[in-house]
Design a protein around this motif. Sequence first.
Motif, PDB file in Angstrom:
ATOM      1  N   ILE A  76       0.843  -1.197   0.000  1.00 31.50           N
ATOM      2  CA  ILE A  76       0.000   0.000   0.000  1.00 31.50           C
ATOM      3  C   ILE A  76       0.876   1.244   0.000  1.00 31.50           C
ATOM      4  CG2 ILE A  76      -1.665   1.347   1.354  1.00 31.50           C
ATOM      5  CD1 ILE A  76      -2.901  -1.289   2.278  1.00 31.50           C
ATOM      6  N   LEU A  80       0.828   4.018  -3.067  1.00 27.98           N
ATOM      7  CA  LEU A  80       0.292   5.349  -2.804  1.00 27.98           C
ATOM      8  C   LEU A  80       1.365   6.394  -2.505  1.00 27.98           C
ATOM      9  CD1 LEU A  80      -2.858   4.500  -0.614  1.00 27.98           C
ATOM     10  CD2 LEU A  80      -2.756   5.006  -3.069  1.00 27.98           C
ATOM     11  N   SER A 269      -6.242   0.369  -4.154  1.00 30.01           N
ATOM     12  CA  SER A 269      -5.163   1.323  -4.441  1.00 30.01           C
ATOM     13  C   SER A 269      -4.439   0.956  -5.738  1.00 30.01           C
ATOM     14  CB  SER A 269      -4.168   1.377  -3.269  1.00 30.01           C
ATOM     15  OG  SER A 269      -3.426   0.171  -3.162  1.00 30.01           O
ATOM     16  N   LEU A 273      -4.268   3.444  -8.936  1.00 31.19           N
ATOM     17  CA  LEU A 273      -2.978   3.825  -9.515  1.00 31.19           C
ATOM     18  C   LEU A 273      -2.971   3.571 -11.019  1.00 31.19           C
ATOM     19  CD1 LEU A 273      -0.225   4.902  -8.513  1.00 31.19           C
ATOM     20  CD2 LEU A 273       0.557   2.530  -8.463  1.00 31.19           C
ATOM     21  N   CYS A 291      -2.758  10.501  -4.086  1.00 30.34           N
ATOM     22  CA  CYS A 291      -2.294   9.202  -3.588  1.00 30.34           C
ATOM     23  C   CYS A 291      -1.744   9.318  -2.170  1.00 30.34           C
ATOM     24  CB  CYS A 291      -1.223   8.630  -4.515  1.00 30.34           C
ATOM     25  SG  CYS A 291      -1.838   8.019  -6.096  1.00 30.34           S
ATOM     26  N   LEU A 294      -4.484   9.880   0.349  1.00 24.77           N
ATOM     27  CA  LEU A 294      -5.213   8.641   0.604  1.00 24.77           C
ATOM     28  C   LEU A 294      -4.453   7.761   1.605  1.00 24.77           C
ATOM     29  CD1 LEU A 294      -6.553   7.656  -2.941  1.00 24.77           C
ATOM     30  CD2 LEU A 294      -7.915   8.227  -0.917  1.00 24.77           C
ATOM     31  N   TYR A 295      -3.126   7.781   1.508  1.00 29.59           N
ATOM     32  CA  TYR A 295      -2.348   6.993   2.469  1.00 29.59           C
ATOM     33  C   TYR A 295      -2.460   7.581   3.875  1.00 29.59           C
ATOM     34  CZ  TYR A 295       1.234   4.262   4.707  1.00 29.59           C
ATOM     35  OH  TYR A 295       1.875   3.407   5.567  1.00 29.59           O
ATOM     36  N   TYR A 298      -5.634   6.374   5.196  1.00 27.76           N
ATOM     37  CA  TYR A 298      -5.522   4.959   5.563  1.00 27.76           C
ATOM     38  C   TYR A 298      -4.824   4.802   6.923  1.00 27.76           C
ATOM     39  CZ  TYR A 298      -3.658   0.189   5.558  1.00 27.76           C
ATOM     40  OH  TYR A 298      -3.312  -1.107   5.916  1.00 27.76           O
TER      41      TYR A 298
END
Length: 305
Positions: A76, A80, A269, A273, A291, A294-295, A298
């Motif tokens: 992940i 990301l 993810s 991507l 990206c 989003l991490y 998470y």
Amino acid sequence: MEYILLLVGFILLIKGADFFVEGSSSLAGILKVPSVIIGLTIVAMGTSAPEASVSINAALAGSNDIAISNVVGSNIFNGLVVVGICAFLHSFMPHGEILKRDMPLNILVTFVLCLMFLDGSLSRMEGAVLLLGMIVYLGFMIYSARKNREEGEPGKILSLPRSLLYIAGGLAAVIFGGDLVVDKACIIATNFGVSQNFIGLTIIAIGTSLPELVTSIVATKKGDSGLALGNAIGSNLFNILFILGMSAVISPLHVLGESVIDTVLLLGSAILLFVFARTGRRMTRSEGAACVLLYVAYTAYLFVR
């Protein structure tokens, strides 16, 4: 002392990655193959050495949670953060072969892993299937390298012994620096009362992915986006096919429900991507920033889970 050694680890990572990328790019020129091939194979496997060490040792020790969460968390992070930061620093056009072959394969392999996890375990037989997939993939990459020898772009070429020395020395510094960062970060986090589960999914996963991050950033800054993206995608394939495959063959892995959720998020993810890379055939700075954000989301989810 932990903070000083943490700093030393980061310095080894950065300088080691610099030599590693230069040696790898030079080797691509000597062999007359595209740097993306080197990125998907030699660089990807080299920078995944920390994940291999952590997960395989965890499997030998019977620590299934670490063996799985390290790989899923690292993948992940690679998709990301590694690719996201590279795109944010400098938008790039993904290599055609990565778009047509490796990114769809990454989605397929992650989907297969999701299916394997549904019964709550990763058996020795399933591990053997993953290892077989790794052998087939490497065989195809060798065939592709031979077929595309004429497409290699030399760039700055060092002598073969010097290239190999740069690769070996740089990789050693990257792996040792990564181990140092992980060890000291875990000690510091534990001192602050952070749970072992959170440490495994974040600090260890991020720490073992630092070689991919630093190597890809250095490659991007040197204008070699093919090696940067190939490193991230190749590492993800290597992590699933070889590391989880080998770990399961050594000792069948028990899969927690949380790991199934994380693997589904990993699949999402990987698809995202691929969509970003295909739109306009370019990874833009805004997509890279998305990206990374989003991490962050998470990580916040892991913290409250």
